[in-house]
Design a protein around this motif. Structure first.
Motif, PDB file in Angstrom:
ATOM      1  N   THR A  51       2.977   1.482  -0.084  1.00  0.00           N
ATOM      2  CA  THR A  51       3.681   0.254   0.568  1.00  0.00           C
ATOM      3  C   THR A  51       2.822  -0.889   0.069  1.00  0.00           C
ATOM      4  N   ALA A  52       1.517  -1.054   0.448  1.00  0.00           N
ATOM      5  CA  ALA A  52       0.652  -2.196   0.009  1.00  0.00           C
ATOM      6  C   ALA A  52       0.858  -2.627  -1.501  1.00  0.00           C
ATOM      7  N   ALA A  53       0.780  -1.656  -2.156  1.00  0.00           N
ATOM      8  CA  ALA A  53       0.589  -1.895  -3.747  1.00  0.00           C
ATOM      9  C   ALA A  53       2.195  -2.455  -4.130  1.00  0.00           C
ATOM     10  N   SER A  54       3.175  -1.731  -3.521  1.00  0.00           N
ATOM     11  CA  SER A  54       4.489  -2.270  -3.790  1.00  0.00           C
ATOM     12  C   SER A  54       4.901  -3.550  -3.443  1.00  0.00           C
ATOM     13  N   PHE A  55       4.337  -4.100  -2.102  1.00  0.00           N
ATOM     14  CA  PHE A  55       4.500  -5.456  -1.742  1.00  0.00           C
ATOM     15  C   PHE A  55       3.547  -6.217  -2.615  1.00  0.00           C
ATOM     16  N   GLY A  56       2.447  -5.917  -2.862  1.00  0.00           N
ATOM     17  CA  GLY A  56       1.772  -6.736  -3.984  1.00  0.00           C
ATOM     18  C   GLY A  56       2.382  -6.916  -5.305  1.00  0.00           C
ATOM     19  N   VAL A  57       2.786  -5.896  -5.843  1.00  0.00           N
ATOM     20  CA  VAL A  57       3.622  -5.954  -7.218  1.00  0.00           C
ATOM     21  C   VAL A  57       4.676  -6.843  -7.116  1.00  0.00           C
ATOM     22  N   ALA A  85       5.332  -9.345  -4.727  1.00  0.00           N
ATOM     23  CA  ALA A  85       4.894 -10.676  -4.790  1.00  0.00           C
ATOM     24  C   ALA A  85       4.485 -11.218  -6.081  1.00  0.00           C
ATOM     25  N   ILE A  86       3.605 -10.637  -6.912  1.00  0.00           N
ATOM     26  CA  ILE A  86       3.289 -11.093  -8.067  1.00  0.00           C
ATOM     27  C   ILE A  86       4.452 -11.236  -9.031  1.00  0.00           C
TER      28      ILE A  86
END
Length: 93
Positions: free
Chosen positions: A16-22, A24-25
C-alpha cells in the motif's frame, strides 16, 4: 466478548505504501510534463494534494465513526446483559 483485531501483514503495508508512492510520483511527473502554464500546473498540483488530503480525512472519519458505533454497541450490550442478570437474580429470590 472481545472484538477480533485485524492485523495487516508487513507485505500488505509495503504494497500500500509503494502503491501510494508510485501514484504520487506518476501524478507529479504528469503535472511536470504537462504542456500548460506554470499557474495551471500549480492549480493541478494543489488539486492533487487536496484530493489526497481529503481522501485520507474521509477515510479516517468513516473509520472513527465505525469504531464509535462498535463501542456504543458494546456498551449497550453490556447494559442489556447486566439488566438480564439483574432480572434473573430477582426471579431466583
Amino acid at each position: 466478548m472481545q472484538e477480533p483485531t485485524i492485523k495487516h501483514s508487513n507485505n500488505w503495508m509495503f504494497f500500500t505504501a509503494a502503491s501510494f508512492g508510485v501514484a504520487a510520483i506518476m501524478m507529479a511527473l504528469g503535472i511536470y510534463n504537462l504542456e500548460a502554464s506554470f499557474s495551471a500546473k500549480g492549480f493541478y498540483a494543489m488539486s492533487a494534494i487536496m484530493l489526497v488530503h481529503t481522501a485520507v480525512t474521509l477515510t479516517k472519519t468513516l473509520r472513527d465513526r465505525d469504531e464509535a458505533d462498535k463501542f456504543y454497541n458494546r456498551l449497550e450490550d453490556a447494559k442489556t446483559e447486566k439488566l438480564l442478570m439483574d432480572v434473573s437474580k430477582s426471579d431466583n429470590v
